[in-house]
Design an enzyme around this catalytic site. Sequence first.
Site, PDB file in Angstrom:
ATOM      1  N   HIS A  40      -0.082 -42.025  39.409  1.00 11.86           N
ATOM      2  CA  HIS A  40      -0.018 -41.938  40.888  1.00 11.86           C
ATOM      3  C   HIS A  40       1.442 -41.994  41.318  1.00 11.86           C
ATOM      4  CE1 HIS A  40      -1.824 -42.956  45.007  1.00 11.86           C
ATOM      5  NE2 HIS A  40      -0.511 -42.806  45.190  1.00 11.86           N
ATOM      6  N   HIS A  52       4.685 -40.301  44.032  1.00 13.31           N
ATOM      7  CA  HIS A  52       5.230 -39.449  45.103  1.00 13.31           C
ATOM      8  C   HIS A  52       6.651 -39.054  44.717  1.00 13.31           C
ATOM      9  CE1 HIS A  52       1.993 -40.614  47.937  1.00 13.31           C
ATOM     10  NE2 HIS A  52       2.016 -41.737  47.232  1.00 13.31           N
ATOM     11  N   LYS A  75      -7.046 -35.248  46.052  1.00  6.83           N
ATOM     12  CA  LYS A  75      -6.739 -36.545  46.678  1.00  6.83           C
ATOM     13  C   LYS A  75      -7.356 -36.644  48.062  1.00  6.83           C
ATOM     14  CE  LYS A  75      -4.733 -40.503  47.464  1.00  6.83           C
ATOM     15  NZ  LYS A  75      -3.363 -40.945  47.405  1.00  6.83           N
ATOM     16  N   HIS A 115      -7.475 -42.774  48.468  1.00 10.18           N
ATOM     17  CA  HIS A 115      -6.759 -43.825  49.192  1.00 10.18           C
ATOM     18  C   HIS A 115      -7.864 -44.634  49.861  1.00 10.18           C
ATOM     19  CE1 HIS A 115      -3.214 -45.497  51.428  1.00 10.18           C
ATOM     20  NE2 HIS A 115      -4.245 -46.009  52.080  1.00 10.18           N
ATOM     21  N   HIS A 127      -4.367 -47.366  43.752  1.00  3.75           N
ATOM     22  CA  HIS A 127      -3.569 -48.540  44.147  1.00  3.75           C
ATOM     23  C   HIS A 127      -4.408 -49.673  44.730  1.00  3.75           C
ATOM     24  CE1 HIS A 127      -3.886 -46.392  47.921  1.00  3.75           C
ATOM     25  NE2 HIS A 127      -2.929 -45.537  47.642  1.00  3.75           N
ATOM     26  N   ASP A 154       2.579 -45.500  42.341  1.00  3.82           N
ATOM     27  CA  ASP A 154       2.666 -45.205  43.780  1.00  3.82           C
ATOM     28  C   ASP A 154       4.108 -45.331  44.262  1.00  3.82           C
ATOM     29  OD1 ASP A 154       1.752 -44.363  46.236  1.00  3.82           O
ATOM     30  OD2 ASP A 154       0.979 -46.315  46.847  1.00  3.82           O
TER      31      ASP A 154
HETATM   32  O1  DOR Z   1       3.081 -47.097  50.684  1.00  4.87           O
HETATM   33  C1  DOR Z   1       2.679 -45.950  50.611  1.00  4.87           C
HETATM   34  N1  DOR Z   1       3.520 -44.887  50.633  1.00  4.87           N
HETATM   35  N2  DOR Z   1       1.368 -45.742  50.522  1.00  4.87           N
HETATM   36  C2  DOR Z   1       0.848 -44.513  50.580  1.00  4.87           C
HETATM   37  O2  DOR Z   1      -0.340 -44.396  50.527  1.00  4.87           O
HETATM   38  C3  DOR Z   1       1.709 -43.321  50.772  1.00  4.87           C
HETATM   39  C4  DOR Z   1       3.079 -43.573  50.332  1.00  4.87           C
HETATM   40  C5  DOR Z   1       4.049 -42.524  50.820  1.00  4.87           C
HETATM   41  O3  DOR Z   1       3.778 -41.339  50.648  1.00  4.87           O
HETATM   42  O4  DOR Z   1       5.101 -42.885  51.361  1.00  4.87           O
HETATM   43 ZN    ZN Z   2       0.408 -43.024  47.050  1.00  3.73          ZN
END
Ligand code: DOR
Ligand code: ZN
Length: 346
Positions: A15, A17, A101, A138, A176, A249
């Site tokens: 997971h 980003h 997702k 989520h 998460h 995450d």
């Molecule tokens: O803390 C987070 N940041 N939780 C999420 O679900 C998305 C992520 C983000 O993309 O910044």
């Molecule tokens: Zn995330």
Amino acid sequence: MTTQTLTITRPDDWHLHVRDGEMLGAVLPDTARQFARAIIMPNLKPPVATVELALAYRDRILAALPDEADFEPLMTLYLTEQTTPDDIRQAADNPFVHAVKYYPAGATTNAASGVRDLERVMPVIEEMEKQGLPLLMHGEVTDSEIDIFDREAVFIERHLDGLVKRFPGLPMVFEHITTSAAVDFVLAAPDNVAATITAHHLLLNRNAIFDGGLRPHHYCLPVLKRESNRQSLVKAATSGNPKFFLGTDSAPHPKSAKESDCGCAGVYSALHAMEFYAEVFDDAGALDKLEGFASFHGPDFYRLPRNPDTLTLVAEPQEIPETVDFAVEDGVPLRAGGQTRWSVRY
Ligand code: DOR
Ligand code: ZN
């Protein structure tokens, strides 16, 4: 005394980003140094909602990798109320797309295109079950009347319990997880239900958001919970149970977007992700369980091969910088200005 060393099969991050554009180029090397593969979150603007967009995003990720990197992005589609069963068949047929997702609309960063009414996407989820394409969730309700600390537990009651009963053949990942309720739910659920756990939810409880003042770099979604929940997560992660696996995450935001009147949610843990997980497993007396959590349970669930290479960690501290360069602006890594207790040996 010799330094304690731990060599494990190279891990994956289930997971992650990495954003896009210049920021992508700045953050990706941190993950690619440690992990062989990562499930790439599709919450860009506009969302990565089709196979075509996912393949174009994959190309940008590959182009942003350092030459020496050995890293494979595992792409996902963003589920919207416009997603069709045909989008799902295309995704299932594509070797580079590994999951879909689900964001409840408005739940977090770039979740505006998420799902308002789950009933509307039932035909799409039915197709995913038919194709065996995993649904990543989520798991929070967005109802502003629900206390923010209860949103995960209410998601289980209102939505997840029903989904699990309705789709016994659908691989589902509760992403998460942050609560004892989520741990208990996953433990009781059938084997098609798994969960990822972040390093920050294993290391911190909600006091970290208010430690001597407001700490925006500890604000993430789902928010950190009370200590008893953190302990349940540590127990689950270090238990050796294959339903639980690593998903950082890691979510980079520019420093100014975090230190703001309305700060963004996200913790940047990618810089030292494996060092943080090693610390948690060490403290729990469970270093022998780290390899399963980080390197075996994820690929086994996704029906992918385990990695052929290894990663070595040593019990040596390392300074963590105050800031890191996110190209567009600086960012602030988890535990900025502090130390790790473990280091990855490159
Ligand atoms: O803390 C987070 N940041 N939780 C999420 O679900 C998305 C992520 C983000 O993309 O910044
Ligand atoms: Zn995330």
